[in-house]
Write an enzyme that holds these catalytic residues in place. Structure first.
Site, PDB file in Angstrom:
ATOM      1  CG  HIS A   1     -36.006 -16.605  13.906  1.00  0.00           C
ATOM      2  ND1 HIS A   1     -35.801 -15.843  14.877  1.00  0.00           N
ATOM      3  CD2 HIS A   1     -36.335 -16.026  12.751  1.00  0.00           C
ATOM      4  CE1 HIS A   1     -35.925 -14.376  14.365  1.00  0.00           C
ATOM      5  NE2 HIS A   1     -36.369 -14.544  13.002  1.00  0.00           N
TER       6      HIS A   1
ATOM      7  CE1 TYR B   1     -35.497  -8.785  15.736  1.00  0.00           C
ATOM      8  CE2 TYR B   1     -35.143 -11.268  15.426  1.00  0.00           C
ATOM      9  CZ  TYR B   1     -35.494  -9.955  14.998  1.00  0.00           C
ATOM     10  OH  TYR B   1     -35.841 -10.154  13.797  1.00  0.00           O
TER      11      TYR B   1
ATOM     12  CG  HIS C   1     -37.710  -7.351   8.459  1.00  0.00           C
ATOM     13  ND1 HIS C   1     -38.554  -8.341   7.744  1.00  0.00           N
ATOM     14  CD2 HIS C   1     -36.617  -7.809   9.038  1.00  0.00           C
ATOM     15  CE1 HIS C   1     -37.728  -9.434   8.329  1.00  0.00           C
ATOM     16  NE2 HIS C   1     -36.583  -8.962   8.853  1.00  0.00           N
TER      17      HIS C   1
ATOM     18  CE  LYS D   1     -36.961 -15.274   5.046  1.00  0.00           C
ATOM     19  NZ  LYS D   1     -35.437 -14.811   5.536  1.00  0.00           N
TER      20      LYS D   1
ATOM     21  NE  ARG E   1     -38.910 -14.055   7.889  1.00  0.00           N
ATOM     22  CZ  ARG E   1     -39.209 -15.253   8.339  1.00  0.00           C
ATOM     23  NH1 ARG E   1     -40.400 -16.004   8.519  1.00  0.00           N
ATOM     24  NH2 ARG E   1     -38.170 -15.658   9.186  1.00  0.00           N
TER      25      ARG E   1
ATOM     26  NE  ARG F   1     -39.025 -11.650  10.990  1.00  0.00           N
ATOM     27  CZ  ARG F   1     -39.637 -12.758  11.388  1.00  0.00           C
ATOM     28  NH1 ARG F   1     -40.948 -12.742  11.730  1.00  0.00           N
ATOM     29  NH2 ARG F   1     -39.025 -13.719  11.450  1.00  0.00           N
TER      30      ARG F   1
END
Length: 301
Positions: free
Chosen positions: A271, A280, A245, A176, A152, A248
């Protein structure tokens, strides 16, 4: 307790106790500020009812014509504040419990670059000009990292020098929820670009330990990267609006189409849930056309 006081205490709790990232805290703060402007910052938290929330939803939809994704995100941030307030016994009832509004989001596939735009962007990254200064070298390196590692843009600008290991061909990324992961510089063009950038960076006078700095030694922001990406896409002749993004999404789509195990893709993207990675697994239009072309023996009308 007023909304203003509740917001301040809630964000402090999220930062100190939950240990959320600065990016997440800024996003929560921005969403709550928007709600406060409508509800009134001096309004008492315990006075807010479900009808006030319905009015806020109608205001966002009918008067401001905001997208459903925006409406849902702002309500989600406000809902978290009320969940916290009930848990802390600041209020007795959560007005969201009696809110019957449902926000349906359109099912959208991730936007990735098609093969043509991808090749144009890569050519623009590889081409070197005699006028390439430090900022240009750094900009191309940053975009190359986004395109080939799937990180990111917020993660990219927080990478420090100590996080990169050329010997191990890897980068340590702070994702994250403060989750760390490794991404790799296995492609030779990417490795060489990073290596060259680091050599150039040594001549820059700076007190910052961030990997990406400007020629003046200041850390580069995500806003800078977005602006530079737009400029490079314009130079490459790419008409569509391209965001970090999207790079990504492009990277993840390429990995899966090349046959990489989805669990590895999940780990590389950072993730927490594999269901996030599964979005995806769509096949790009270009890939679908090529597969169909081969299946029909390569006949065109």
């Amino acid at each position: 307790m007023t909304l203003t006081e509740a917001k301040r205490n809630f964000l402090r709790h999220c930062g100190l106790v939950v240990n959320l990232s600065q990016n997440t805290l800024r996003a929560y703060g921005s969403d709550l500020d928007d709600a406060h402007r409508y509800l009134g910052q001096r309004r008492k938290l315990e006075d807010i009812r479900a009808e006030h929330l319905r009015g806020y939803i109608e205001h966002m939809r009918l008067q401001r014509h905001l997208k459903e994704t925006t409406v849902k995100r702002r309500l989600a941030s406000l809902k978290l504040l009320f969940v916290w307030a009930v848990r802390e016994r600041i209020i007795g009832d959560d007005p969201f419990h009696t809110l019957s509004e449902r926000i349906r989001l359109p099912k959208r596939l991730p936007r990735a670059l098609d093969r043509s735009d991808r090749e144009c962007l890569r050519k623009a990254l590889v081409l070197r000009s005699t006028t390439d200064d430090f900022n240009t070298i750094r900009s191309k390196t940053a975009i190359h990292l986004l395109l080939d590692t799937g990180i990111r843009v917020g993660e990219l600008v927080t990478i420090c020098l100590r996080d990169i290991s050329l010997a191990n061909e890897s980068l340590l990324v702070q994702g994250k929820g403060d989750r760390q992961r490794l991404v790799y510089l296995l492609q030779k063009p990417l490795y060489r670009k990073v290596e060259k950038y680091l050599a150039c960076r040594r001549s820059v006078q700076t007190s910052s330990d961030r990997l990406l700095v400007s020629a003046r030694g200041k850390p580069v922001s995500a806003v800078n990267i977005r602006k530079e990406l737009r400029g490079l896409c314009k130079t490459a002749g790419i008409v569509r609006h391209v965001t970090p993004h999207m790079l990504r999404h492009t990277c993840a789509t390429q990995w899966l189409e090349a046959g990489m195990d989805i669990r590895y893709v999940q780990k590389l993207l950072g993730h927490q849930s594999i269901s996030t990675t599964e979005i995806y697994t769509h096949v790009s239009d270009q890939g679908l056309r090529e597969a169909l072309f081969k299946a029909t023996g390569g006949f065109r009308r």
